[in-house]
Design a protein around this motif. Structure first.
Motif, short mmCIF file in Angstrom:
data_model
loop_
_atom_site.label_atom_id
_atom_site.label_comp_id
_atom_site.label_asym_id
_atom_site.label_seq_id
_atom_site.Cartn_x
_atom_site.Cartn_y
_atom_site.Cartn_z
N UNK A 1 0.82 -1.22 0.00
CA UNK A 1 0.00 0.00 0.00
C UNK A 1 0.85 1.26 0.00
N UNK A 2 2.16 1.14 0.22
CA UNK A 2 3.07 2.30 0.22
C UNK A 2 3.89 2.38 -1.07
N UNK A 3 3.61 1.50 -2.02
CA UNK A 3 4.40 1.43 -3.24
C UNK A 3 3.65 2.02 -4.43
N UNK A 4 4.39 2.54 -5.43
CA UNK A 4 3.75 2.78 -6.71
C UNK A 4 3.27 1.45 -7.28
N UNK A 5 2.18 1.48 -8.01
CA UNK A 5 1.59 0.23 -8.48
C UNK A 5 2.53 -0.54 -9.41
N UNK A 6 3.38 0.18 -10.15
CA UNK A 6 4.33 -0.54 -11.00
C UNK A 6 5.30 -1.36 -10.15
N UNK A 7 5.62 -0.88 -8.94
CA UNK A 7 6.49 -1.64 -8.05
C UNK A 7 5.77 -2.86 -7.50
N UNK A 8 4.48 -2.72 -7.21
CA UNK A 8 3.69 -3.86 -6.76
C UNK A 8 3.71 -4.95 -7.82
N UNK A 9 3.44 -4.56 -9.06
CA UNK A 9 3.43 -5.53 -10.16
C UNK A 9 4.80 -6.18 -10.31
N UNK A 10 5.86 -5.37 -10.25
CA UNK A 10 7.20 -5.91 -10.38
C UNK A 10 7.54 -6.88 -9.27
N UNK A 11 7.18 -6.55 -8.03
CA UNK A 11 7.46 -7.43 -6.90
C UNK A 11 6.73 -8.76 -7.03
N UNK A 12 5.49 -8.71 -7.49
CA UNK A 12 4.70 -9.93 -7.62
C UNK A 12 5.21 -10.80 -8.76
N UNK A 13 5.44 -10.19 -9.92
CA UNK A 13 5.87 -10.98 -11.07
C UNK A 13 7.26 -11.56 -10.86
N UNK A 14 8.16 -10.79 -10.25
CA UNK A 14 9.49 -11.31 -9.95
C UNK A 14 9.40 -12.51 -9.00
N UNK A 15 8.56 -12.38 -7.99
CA UNK A 15 8.34 -13.46 -7.03
C UNK A 15 7.74 -14.68 -7.72
N UNK A 16 6.74 -14.46 -8.56
CA UNK A 16 6.10 -15.57 -9.25
C UNK A 16 7.08 -16.33 -10.14
N UNK A 17 7.92 -15.60 -10.86
CA UNK A 17 8.86 -16.25 -11.77
C UNK A 17 9.77 -17.23 -11.03
N UNK A 18 10.27 -16.80 -9.88
CA UNK A 18 11.13 -17.68 -9.10
C UNK A 18 10.34 -18.86 -8.53
N UNK A 19 9.18 -18.57 -7.95
CA UNK A 19 8.41 -19.62 -7.30
C UNK A 19 7.90 -20.66 -8.30
N UNK A 20 7.60 -20.25 -9.52
CA UNK A 20 7.11 -21.21 -10.50
C UNK A 20 8.23 -22.13 -11.00
N UNK A 21 9.47 -21.66 -10.96
CA UNK A 21 10.60 -22.56 -11.22
C UNK A 21 10.71 -23.61 -10.12
N UNK A 22 10.38 -23.20 -8.92
CA UNK A 22 10.42 -24.12 -7.78
C UNK A 22 9.25 -25.08 -7.81
#
Length: 261
Positions: A76-97
């Protein structure tokens, strides 16, 4: 009269666990496996080498891997582009796992807003847990604001009532417990969790499910197409569902099938 108060194999109650951060999860996973319950583990991070990915894949193999953003900021303290970046970066790693689509979330520090919800949905997230304890047992109206029953420190006092009322039509169906593995610091902490599991596990009236399994089932159930006389049921989803008719008859509608009673 049709009611959606029936879950896989005709069960009427659900128990799920949800744990954040991915720190010190090994002992808790071992305990959950011993009692044959299921949990969703919300993990941070963006990079792991192949050996770490294999270790984590094995560790969580009986449970669900889910997002918690890459670096555990306050959405809630981030620009929305940072929210999207944080989620997609996290997803990419987790989906490899995980080797499957990772579409669940718990909000880091419980931080979210309507705008954050929309950003997460645009990033492929379909459900997300808050830290707003209801102390009740209801299913969520909105899976992007999925309020749990309670933190594990509050769970023990609710167990006996939940088990006592397994057949009550007045009691909600879902006992949702959350926390962090790194909060278990003493023998008393582990004894408490063991007692919770002794009370809740091994009951043939309870469906032990991950967060995504619950999300998928409820959405499949809600997608049923039912005739006006409530005697014909078409299930357009890929998930078997069950419903109750007239508080007596339990009806199984297999995935992709039409059932007439």
């Amino acid at each position: 009269m049709i009611q959606y108060n029936i879950f896989p194999e005709g069960k009427k109650r659900i128990v799920t666990f949800s744990y954040d951060d991915g720190r010190c999860d090994e002992p808790l996973v071992e305990l959950f496996n011993r009692y044959n319950v299921k949990a969703t583990f919300h993990l941070n991070g963006s990079e792991m080498d192949e050996e770490e990915l294999l270790e984590k894949r094995k560790l969580y193999s009986k449970h669900e891997i889910s997002c918690h953003t890459a670096r555990h900021g306050w959405p809630s303290r981030m620009p929305l582009q940072s929210v999207v970046g944080e989620v997609l970066t996290n997803r990419l790693m987790l989906e490899k796992m995980a080797l499957y689509p990772v579409v669940g979330m718990s909000y880091p520090s419980g931080s979210y807003s309507e705008a954050v919800i929309e950003a997460m949905k645009a990033s492929g997230i379909v459900f997300s847990r808050t830290i707003k304890n209801t102390m009740g047992f209801e299913l969520p109206d909105n899976f992007m604001e999925w309020h749990p029953t309670c933190h594990h420190n509050q769970a023990l006092k609710l167990c006996d009532g939940f088990i006592r009322d397994l057949d009550s039509q007045w009691r909600g169906p879902l006992f949702y417990i959350w926390g962090h593995s790194h909060e278990f610091k003493t023998e008393d902490d582990w004894n408490m969790m063991t007692l919770i599991l002794e009370k809740l596990s091994g009951n043939n009236k309870i469906w032990y499910a991950t967060n995504y399994e619950i999300y998928r089932y409820i959405n499949a159930q809600r997608s049923l197409v039912i005739s006006a006389d409530e005697n014909v049921f078409y299930n357009p989803s890929s998930t078997d569902v069950w419903v109750e008719k007239d508080k007596a008859l339990i009806i199984h509608i297999p995935a992709g099938k039409t059932v007439t009673i």
